[in-house]
Design an enzyme around this catalytic site. Structure first.
Site, PDB file in Angstrom:
ATOM      1  N   CYS A  12       0.814  -1.216   0.000  1.00 37.33           N
ATOM      2  CA  CYS A  12       0.000   0.000   0.000  1.00 37.33           C
ATOM      3  C   CYS A  12       0.845   1.263   0.000  1.00 37.33           C
ATOM      4  O   CYS A  12       0.318   2.355  -0.197  1.00 37.33           O
ATOM      5  CB  CYS A  12      -0.942  -0.015   1.201  1.00 37.33           C
ATOM      6  SG  CYS A  12      -2.295  -1.201   1.027  1.00 37.33           S
ATOM      7  N   ALA A  42     -17.585  10.311  -1.661  1.00 41.33           N
ATOM      8  CA  ALA A  42     -17.227  10.126  -0.267  1.00 41.33           C
ATOM      9  C   ALA A  42     -15.832   9.508  -0.221  1.00 41.33           C
ATOM     10  O   ALA A  42     -15.319   9.018  -1.215  1.00 41.33           O
ATOM     11  CB  ALA A  42     -18.238   9.199   0.407  1.00 41.33           C
ATOM     12  N   SER A  43     -15.212   9.550   0.934  1.00 44.49           N
ATOM     13  CA  SER A  43     -13.897   8.914   1.090  1.00 44.49           C
ATOM     14  C   SER A  43     -14.056   7.533   1.719  1.00 44.49           C
ATOM     15  O   SER A  43     -13.168   7.053   2.417  1.00 44.49           O
ATOM     16  CB  SER A  43     -12.997   9.799   1.958  1.00 44.49           C
ATOM     17  OG  SER A  43     -12.711  11.008   1.307  1.00 44.49           O
ATOM     18  N   ASP A  44     -15.222   6.928   1.478  1.00 48.98           N
ATOM     19  CA  ASP A  44     -15.501   5.635   2.100  1.00 48.98           C
ATOM     20  C   ASP A  44     -14.643   4.539   1.479  1.00 48.98           C
ATOM     21  O   ASP A  44     -13.950   4.742   0.483  1.00 48.98           O
ATOM     22  CB  ASP A  44     -16.983   5.296   1.980  1.00 48.98           C
ATOM     23  CG  ASP A  44     -17.616   5.019   3.331  1.00 48.98           C
ATOM     24  OD1 ASP A  44     -16.961   4.329   4.151  1.00 48.98           O
ATOM     25  OD2 ASP A  44     -18.727   5.494   3.575  1.00 48.98           O
ATOM     26  N   HIS A 133      -8.502 -11.296 -14.605  1.00 48.61           N
ATOM     27  CA  HIS A 133      -7.886 -10.752 -15.819  1.00 48.61           C
ATOM     28  C   HIS A 133      -6.391 -10.639 -15.591  1.00 48.61           C
ATOM     29  O   HIS A 133      -5.941 -10.304 -14.495  1.00 48.61           O
ATOM     30  CB  HIS A 133      -8.477  -9.377 -16.141  1.00 48.61           C
ATOM     31  CG  HIS A 133      -7.941  -8.774 -17.406  1.00 48.61           C
ATOM     32  ND1 HIS A 133      -8.184  -9.317 -18.647  1.00 48.61           N
ATOM     33  CD2 HIS A 133      -7.157  -7.686 -17.613  1.00 48.61           C
ATOM     34  CE1 HIS A 133      -7.586  -8.585 -19.566  1.00 48.61           C
ATOM     35  NE2 HIS A 133      -6.949  -7.593 -18.964  1.00 48.61           N
ATOM     36  N   ASP A 220     -10.578   0.729   7.367  1.00 48.99           N
ATOM     37  CA  ASP A 220      -9.348  -0.043   7.491  1.00 48.99           C
ATOM     38  C   ASP A 220      -8.169   0.894   7.238  1.00 48.99           C
ATOM     39  O   ASP A 220      -8.213   1.773   6.393  1.00 48.99           O
ATOM     40  CB  ASP A 220      -9.326  -1.261   6.564  1.00 48.99           C
ATOM     41  CG  ASP A 220      -9.423  -0.907   5.096  1.00 48.99           C
ATOM     42  OD1 ASP A 220     -10.062   0.103   4.764  1.00 48.99           O
ATOM     43  OD2 ASP A 220      -8.876  -1.655   4.268  1.00 48.99           O
TER      44      ASP A 220
END
Length: 340
Positions: A12, A42-44, A133, A220
């Site tokens: 990440c 949204a920043s969800d 894929h 998270d």
């Protein structure tokens, strides 16, 4: 041909910085659909689409290049990370699709090991692998497009904490710092092993426990680090107060922070928040930990104070490192986070 030697960044920590993303997304054309309950405005953690009165689908995608040398371990970590968004929103995983980029000249057995690792985590999650894929690329990359389900009335958003709530973090911090030490050849085996175990760990178990309690918000903690994810949770309405002394840390993570083994992603996270948070009373090492990008990090949970200790005890049965790290308070001036 080794994994890590082929990659300029991994996990990440390879995410595009939050400052840059805001600019990229701002001008996109939009189509309004009332059934799309959560979108990128949204920043969800994931998109949510309502199918019926009692059913909504959760859709998310995540992939990255390796942060460990062993292909199967990489597959397990990437899958655990991709599944996490569904758990953070209170949902159950249904199925997933593989996303694969792989160098044409690299041994295909390594790709096989990556896919086996990912399938192992899907099996643990009791989710089906439904296809995928693949393309050739200069660097190996792997992840999943994940579909889950949730009752529309029980969606847990990342930005709806209530004043008085207690903040619980379910995994130890310091993944980026430990991996930086591994790349530099100065990490001890204890910290490396602990980091891998944490990254492979599904958030499924903590998520199942939190459903039994009055959780008002959850996210998270991944590449944007604890502080950026916490600022998204606070939004414009409340202030999160975090005590760094209470943070669960991976073995030797604080030492690596003292040795300035910071990552480029950590610096991007710092730049995003540097004008929005006062860190003058926080040690430089704790600052690095707070901004450190986490790969497959834990859940940050905002739960009603009356049930917080009981919720923590339930989570600790399977995730013993989980800890209370702060609280939600009335908005204080223009600060979304206060470090005490």
């Amino acid at each position: 041909m080794d994994f890590l030697s082929q990659c300029t960044s991994g996990g990440c920590g390879a995410k595009i910085g939050p400052n840059e993303l805001v600019g990229f997304l701002g001008g996109l054309p939009k189509f309004s659909d009332e059934k799309l309950l959560v979108d990128f405005n949204a920043s969800d953690d994931a998109a949510v689409y309502q199918v019926s009165e009692n059913l909504a689908l959760i859709s998310t995608v995540d992939f990255f290049s390796p942060m460990v040398e062993d292909p199967r371990t990489f597959g397990r970590i990437a899958a655990a990370n991709a599944l996490s968004d569904v758990y953070a929103m209170g949902g159950e995983v249904l199925f997933a699709l593989n996303l694969v980029c792989f160098p044409e000249k690299m041994a295909k057995q390594k790709l096989s090991e990556i896919l086996i690792g990912g399938a192992e985590k899907l099996k643990e999650a009791q989710a089906s692998l439904a296809g995928g894929h693949s393309i050739y690329d200069h660097e190996p990359k792997y992840g999943l497009a994940v579909t889950g389900q949730v009752d529309p009335k029980k969606i847990i958003h990342n930005n709806t904490p209530k004043v008085g709530d207690i903040l619980i973090l379910t995994k130890a911090l310091g993944v980026g710092l430990v991996q930086s030490a591994v790349r530099g050849g100065v990490a001890c085996k204890t910290s490396e092993k602990a980091a891998i175990a944490s990254m492979e760990r599904l958030n499924k178990y903590a998520a199942e426990k939190m459903r039994d309690f009055p959780v008002h918000a959850c996210t998270d903690v991944t590449g944007f680090g604890l502080l950026v994810h916490a600022s998204e949770m606070a939004g414009a309405d409340v202030t999160l107060v975090i005590d760094p002394e209470q943070l669960p840390l991976l073995p030797h993570a604080y030492h690596y922070a003292e040795e300035f083994l910071a990552t480029a992603a950590g610096q991007r996270n710092r730049q995003f928040l540097e004008t929005k948070i006062d860190l003058t009373n926080t040690t430089p090492a704790f600052q690095e930990i707070l901004f450190d990008p986490q790969t497959s990090g834990g859940l940050l949970i905002s739960v009603a104070v009356q049930k917080a200790v009981e919720c923590l005890a339930a989570i600790q049965k399977d995730d013993p490192v989980a800890a209370i790290i702060g609280e939600v308070c009335q908005k204080e001036s223009d600060q979304s986070i206060i470090i005490v």
